[in-house]
Design a protein around this motif. Structure first.
Motif: not given
Length: 202
Positions: A59-68, A97-100
């Motif tokens: 299980i791999n992941g990325i959480v980035n709520m600071t920029t995108d 993602s914000p756009n998709a």
């Protein structure tokens, strides 16, 4: 937080004030994670869990709520046992993602002594609109079936802040034991005090 901007009618902001609901949330989480699960049969037995992992899973992941405002999760379970069900090659890909908007792709196999059942789910969500495609392939001694269904969902809230849903089932053809089954183009409208079903059938 990652889902709310794309499905605001379903995941409302904590504030009850409409003007405050429209305020853009700011996140503070920004991290990566990676897990590798080995055989969990002993742990599942000790805690009386109804499932256990047989082969190494990731299980791999990325959480980035600071920029995108992005969340990405990829999971692969080569073999799981749920009760007596042998589930193979389960893969999950979840992205926001914000756009998709939101995208979910999942694929799994249920292996049987006399065949298998394969299921695939592809879902997207943006601006209170969900589009789902469900594919299945059944090959065993009981049935041989193959086909897919597309289900679209539109969400909203009325002036009482009650959740509303418009569900559309697109026409499709399912092959079942050498026969074709036609699904009608159907619509289901949901509100707290009424459910309307139009043209649902085969």
């Amino acid at each position: 937080h990652a889902l709310q901007p794309h499905l605001p009618s379903l995941f409302q902001s904590p504030s009850s004030n409409k003007q405050q609901k429209e305020t853009v949330w700011t996140g503070e989480n920004n991290f990566r994670f990676s897990f590798r699960l080995k055989n969990t049969e002993d742990i599942s037995y000790a805690f009386a869990l109804p499932f256990y992992n047989v082969e190494p899973a990731t299980i791999n992941g990325i959480v980035n709520m600071t920029t995108d405002d992005r969340v990405s999760i990829n999971a692969h379970f080569p073999r799981l046992m749920v009760g007596t069900n042998d589930i193979r090659e389960s893969k999950i890909d979840f992205q926001t993602s914000p756009n998709a908007g939101i995208a979910l792709n999942a694929n799994t196999y249920l292996v049987q002594d006399n065949g298998y059942i394969n299921a695939v789910i592809n879902s997207t969500a943006i601006s209170d609109s969900l589009r789902n495609r469900i594919f299945f392939d059944v090959q065993n001694n009981v049935a041989k079936a193959k086909g897919d269904m597309q289900i679209w969902v539109g969400l909203d809230r009325d002036n009482r802040d009650s959740l509303l849903a418009n569900i559309e089932i697109l026409p499709s053809t399912i092959a079942f034991n050498n026969k074709n089954i036609e699904l009608n183009h159907a619509k289901i409208t949901y509100s707290p005090d009424r459910i309307s079903i139009d043209n649902f059938g085969i």
